[in-house]
Scaffold this active site. Structure first.
Site: not given
Ligand code: UDP
Length: 310
Positions: A146, A148, A191, A205, A208, A210, A276
């Site tokens: 995605y 790249e 989710n 994930y 938490g 991040q 981010r």
């Molecule tokens: N995430 C999570 N649980 C989930 C789905 C996502 O903790 O069931 C986390 C994921 O690891 C990331 C953040 O939520 O750190 C945002 O993930 P998402 O898939 O929404 O998009 P991304 O910002 O990573 O493209």
């Protein structure tokens, strides 16, 4: 009347953009092969004589008879779970799809807008991310298909601008949410909402810690429209600059849904960005744009959608 062709027009963002542009008096040609988009997102437009749907894979050549004033290239899987399942289609949508749509814009003397992404910054070492940051991307990792593809798409778009003098725009879209997200697309918003509404465990994930920031769909569409109508050719970030940890975000959704769910921790996916957050100074200055919808009201609308659609 101006004609606009939107690839990915049956997707989450593309269908909201179609609605918005039809309201503004545009004629919309929606191109989608429905691999992640869905016809139900555009069902309400089927009877509209200013709306036309073409089931087409944009990584293949496209011929259109009508005049076209704007080409907006939004077609791509965008959820990490989706694009890791179909990495080759993702790479083709970003590379061949961008080439085909740029070629179409050139032939039609149309303006062009590329939907790019905050993923071009990878796992950023600078926070928040301004447009001038070059990013920290693992090209061969599981998100590389995605990241790249979009980086290539940006490079190709700038080459068409420089060599062919095409009037191109690039929007770097940060996490965006709202009605019509797919309940099973695997991202944090769908989710957490689906899990919370069913009182099932909410899966955070890693630890938490991040961070992400979440922009409501109507704010994003407003910014995309302003960029599309602007004279800017360099990339512009659009997103909400309020940064939350994912754990805070999970707790907020649990509270807003009045859920009895437990929060559980699951392994952090490989290359998941640690932080981010968009620096939106450029959009604020040059487009006079900033998000207006608060997280609470945007989430409340989205929860209503998931309550009625899951
Ligand atoms: N995430 C999570 N649980 C989930 C789905 C996502 O903790 O069931 C986390 C994921 O690891 C990331 C953040 O939520 O750190 C945002 O993930 P998402 O898939 O929404 O998009 P991304 O910002 O990573 O493209």
């Amino acid at each position: 009347m101006k004609n606009v062709l939107i690839t990915g027009g049956a997707g989450f963002i593309g269908s909201h953009l179609s609605d918005f542009l039809l309201d503004k008096g545009f004629k919309v040609i929606c191109v989608d092969n429905l691999i992640t988009g869905n016809k139900k997102n555009i069902r309400h437009l089927e009877e509209n004589s200013n709306f036309k749907f073409l089931n087409h894979d944009i990584s293949k050549h496209i011929a259109v008879d009508e005049k076209i004033d704007f080409v907006l290239h939004f077609a791509s899987p965008a959820s990490p779970v989706d694009y890791q399942k179909i990495p080759i289609q993702t790479l083709k949508a970003g590379s061949l799809g961008t080439h085909n749509t740029l070629g179409l814009a050139l032939a039609k003397k149309a303006k062009y807008l590329l939907a790019s992404t905050s993923e071009v910054y990878g796992d950023p070492l600078v926070n928040p991310q301004p447009e001038a940051y070059f990013g920290n991307v693992n090209p061969i990792g599981i998100r590389g298909c995605y990241d790249e593809a979009k980086r290539f798409a940006e490079a190709l778009t700038m080459a068409y601008h420089r060599i062919h003098k095409l009037d191109t725009k690039i929007v770097r879209i940060f996490n965006t949410y709202g009605p019509r997200m797919r309940g099973d697309d695997g991202r944090a918003v769908p989710n957490f909402m689906t899990q919370a509404l069913k009182n099932e465990p909410i899966t955070v994930y890693g630890n938490g810690k991040q961070t992400r920031s979440f922009c409501y769909i109507s704010d994003l569409i407003d910014g995309v429209y302003k960029l599309m109508m602007s004279g800017i050719n360099e990339p512009v970030n659009l997103g909400n600059p309020e940064e939350y940890t994912i754990l805070e975000f999970a707790e907020l959704i649990k509270r807003l849904t009045k859920s009895k769910s437990r929060i559980v921790f699951r392994p952090l996916p490989v290359d998941d960005p640690h932080v981010r957050c968009p620096d939106i100074a450029k959009a604020q200055k040059e487009l006079k744009w900033k998000p207006k919808v608060s997280l609470n009201s945007g989430l409340t609308e989205t929860i209503k959608f998931f309550r009625n659609n899951s």
